[in-house]
Scaffold this active site. Structure first.
Site, PDB file in Angstrom:
ATOM      1  N   GLU A   1       1.475   0.226  -5.006  1.00  0.00           N
ATOM      2  CA  GLU A   1       1.022   1.513  -5.518  1.00  0.00           C
ATOM      3  C   GLU A   1       2.229   2.447  -5.612  1.00  0.00           C
ATOM      4  O   GLU A   1       2.828   2.793  -4.597  1.00  0.00           O
ATOM      5  CB  GLU A   1      -0.011   2.130  -4.581  1.00  0.00           C
ATOM      6  CG  GLU A   1      -1.310   1.365  -4.492  1.00  0.00           C
ATOM      7  CD  GLU A   1      -2.272   2.014  -3.512  1.00  0.00           C
ATOM      8  OE1 GLU A   1      -3.382   2.391  -3.935  1.00  0.00           O
ATOM      9  OE2 GLU A   1      -1.934   2.150  -2.329  1.00  0.00           O
TER      10      GLU A   1
ATOM     11  N   ASP B   1       0.838  -1.186   0.000  1.00  0.00           N
ATOM     12  CA  ASP B   1       0.000   0.000   0.000  1.00  0.00           C
ATOM     13  C   ASP B   1       0.883   1.250   0.000  1.00  0.00           C
ATOM     14  O   ASP B   1       1.857   1.333   0.758  1.00  0.00           O
ATOM     15  CB  ASP B   1      -0.891  -0.021   1.243  1.00  0.00           C
ATOM     16  CG  ASP B   1      -1.894   1.101   1.262  1.00  0.00           C
ATOM     17  OD1 ASP B   1      -2.740   1.131   0.360  1.00  0.00           O
ATOM     18  OD2 ASP B   1      -1.827   1.950   2.169  1.00  0.00           O
TER      19      ASP B   1
END
Length: 648
Positions: free
Chosen positions: A358, A329
């Site tokens: 990400e 994340d």
């Protein structure tokens, strides 16, 4: 009163420790305890008989050793007892289970001393996940433990629990397969689970009163208790998660964990700050916590013992739980060197572990972007992939604007951005990067560094996004657009990721940020699978098409540049290209793909020869549906995949 500003401290002067023995480790004769707390003047261990309530029945001080280590040994069998630490670094900090807690009681308040050998399912030693020659062979399905089974129509007994993934033979009231049988029927290779480590916002004693995705970490080495059948006995969650992994592995499906090392839910009150204040977080110039996560803090991955902690934690999940990869994340908050060291360390265990994340942050960081694992630096992190949000937005419109449109919703002049996704974000001489709004150049070095997707847990589901940007369009027309998006994701180079339920037009009722919305919004409505069974079967056939044909999952950037050719003249709203299947060992020697995002039919001239149509907007049949030559007509919002006929 404690000063929570740290600009007076040089954290690089803190001693490091290389040992593999941090934490609490049980044996029948003794329990060994070791923590790293270099600023501590005193460390007290407290023992409890209960994981939530009651007073400590025993207290003892740890002994100070070199390199910031404090330790002690408890003689005897302490299995089933609970513990906490209390650090004094000049003043007393709060009571916590420590940063390496692997087994905890309800709500993570206290650690639990346990025998890990009692948490292994039968034949656990033989358990292992699928491995592939290239990550481009993966088809990832992103889901949330609770969403997957909580609906009344799931047919699953252990609703919202880890064990929901272990139940076979489950059906919806309409008779369609649900749960793990659905995953096998669809044909995906990996399940990506939203965070399963212990998070804060769901009360494990009343798990159904609140909902959360889980991006609010508390303990990184312990499992979330709301997904277990018993939140009080920490061993239960370990056993039941291993059962989940084993069931998926037995079905040929890998397990990828979403990990949230970029921030913690609490800042001052976090487990990290109650053991070594300030060390685990980046600070602004004034010494306050920096906030690239948008959640109040950001973890300082570049510091020696933070990097060690992250790597130790990942290795633990691999070795203890047999997981097959990790999704990071807000990976763009982490420093590049840490990501490289993660890859290097995990390779020593298993080269087949898949890592992706990400490639962005949510806010400004004091660490310069040139040193962080953002998308533009992906090529510096071999065998680590980034999400291709450029392709996502080109397909359906800007993720944050519900009215914006993309290629599958009929917006022209998105062709180069679609080509960018088709070529897996690697440099291709026929992609004009100057016409792509979101990037200036390719950012992946190899196709296994690009995760192609059109939707995920964040933002609107694909169905909801299309419905809001095309409010006057019929459901039948929306289904065509969902199929077109699925076809683009699943035939493009790189690694495809599907949001759970996209294969049957999942809706969240137009909610674009459902991280704490109720089950009524987030649950997978299995009845929609029956309602949109033609969409499901289309995705099923697309996945099988991808598996059957290596031309759709080339393993090197050189292959893509050589064997993928945009072979027709440019038309607005149309992307078409040729694949040289023979060159990459495909049974189809020449493949021609045409995607029409326009509201009108288009006619595309064909390369010389006869071609068999194997896919259109309605169906997919690898045996062929018709023979065409010279040119082919493609319906509005549609596609054609053609294969050169043997006599062509």
């Amino acid at each position: 009163m404690r000063n929570w500003k740290f600009n007076h401290i040089d954290f690089s002067t803190y001693p490091g420790y290389e040992g593999k023995d941090l934490g609490v480790f049980w044996s029948p004769e003794k329990t060994t305890i070791k923590i790293w707390a270099p600023t501590a003047k005193m460390v007290e261990l407290r023992l409890y008989k209960d994981g939530v309530r009651g007073e400590a029945y025993h207290k003892t001080n740890l002994q100070k050793k070199e390199k910031g280590i404090w330790d002690t040994v408890l003689t005897g069998d302490y299995e089933g007892k609970f513990y906490t630490f209390k650090v004094n670094d000049g003043e007393w900090l709060e009571e916590v289970p420590g940063i390496y807690a692997r087994c905890v009681g309800a709500n993570g308040l206290r650690g639990m001393i346990y025998n890990p050998n009692t948490t292994n399912p039968e034949n656990w030693v033989y358990d292992n996940g699928p491995r592939y020659k290239s990550f481009t062979e993966a088809v990832i399905y992103e889901t949330h433990v609770r969403d997957f089974s909580i609906a009344k129509n799931s047919g699953i007994e252990n609703k919202g629990k880890f064990l929901g993934f272990t139940e076979e033979g489950t059906r919806s009231p309409e008779g369609v397969k649900t749960g793990i049988d659905h995953l096998k029927e669809l044909g995906i290779t990996h399940v990506h689970l939203l965070p399963v480590n212990d998070f804060v916002t769901v009360d494990e004693e009343k798990p159904l009163e609140k909902y959360n995705w889980g991006y609010d970490p508390m303990h990184y080495n312990a499992l979330e208790g709301s997904y277990a059948t018993d939140a009080y006995d920490g061993r239960k969650r370990i056993v039941e998660f291993k059962e989940l992994v084993k069931a998926l592995h037995a079905s040929g499906i890998g397990v990828i964990l979403d990990v949230v090392f970029n921030h913690t839910y609490y800042a001052k009150e976090s487990v990290f700050n109650q053991i070594v204040p300030g060390y685990f977080y980046r600070q602004k110039e004034d010494g306050s916590f920096s906030n690239a996560s948008g959640c109040g803090n950001e973890v300082a991955s570049e510091r020696e013992m933070v990097r060690k902690y992250i790597i130790d934690t990942l290795k633990y999940w691999v070795e203890e739980f047999h997981v097959d990869g990790f999704r990071f994340d807000l990976m763009g908050i982490h420093d590049i060197k840490t990501m490289q060291e993660i890859r290097k360390s995990l390779n020593k265990i298993d080269h087949g572990l898949f890592l992706y994340g990400e490639g962005w942050a949510a806010d400004q960081s004091p660490m310069p972007e040139s040193k962080r694992a953002v998308k533009r630096n992906t090529s510096a992190m071999r065998k680590i992939a980034s999400f291709n949000d450029d392709f996502r937005d080109a397909l359906k419109g800007n993720h944050g604007d519900k009215k914006s449109k993309g290629f599958v919703s009929g917006l022209g002049l998105r062709e180069e951005a679609i080509k960018f996704g088709i070529t897996a974000a690697i440099h291709h001489p026929q992609v004009n990067y100057g016409y792509i709004e979101t990037v200036q150049s390719a950012w992946a070095a190899e196709p296994d560094q690009c995760i192609n997707y059109v939707s995920c847990h964040d933002n609107y589901t694909l169905w909801d996004k299309l419905k809001q940007s095309l409010p006057k369009v019929s459901n039948e027309e929306l289904q065509k657009r969902v199929k077109l998006a699925g076809a683009l994701v699943l035939t493009s180079q790189g690694v495809p990721l599907l949001h759970a339920g996209v294969d049957f037009c999942r809706t969240k009722g137009g909610n674009g940020n459902s991280y704490k919305s109720p089950d009524s919004v987030n649950q997978i409505d299995w009845s929609r699978k029956n309602e949109f069974i033609d969409v499901f079967e289309y995705f099923q056939k697309l996945i099988q098409l991808r598996k059957n044909h290596p031309a759709f999952r080339m393993t090197t950037a050189d292959s893509i540049r050589r064997d993928l050719n945009f072979c027709t003249e440019y038309q607005v709203g149309v992307v078409s290209y040729c694949l040289d299947g023979k060159s990459v060992g495909d049974s189809w020697s020449k493949i021609f793909l045409i995607f029409n995002g326009n509201k009108v039919e288009v006619e595309i001239p064909l390369p010389e020869g006869n071609y068999s149509v194997v896919a259109d907007a309605i169906s997919i049949n690898e045996e062929g549906m018709e023979i065409v030559e010279q040119s082919v007509r493609v319906d509005p919002v549609s596609l054609k995949i053609l294969v050169q006929a043997e006599n062509g």
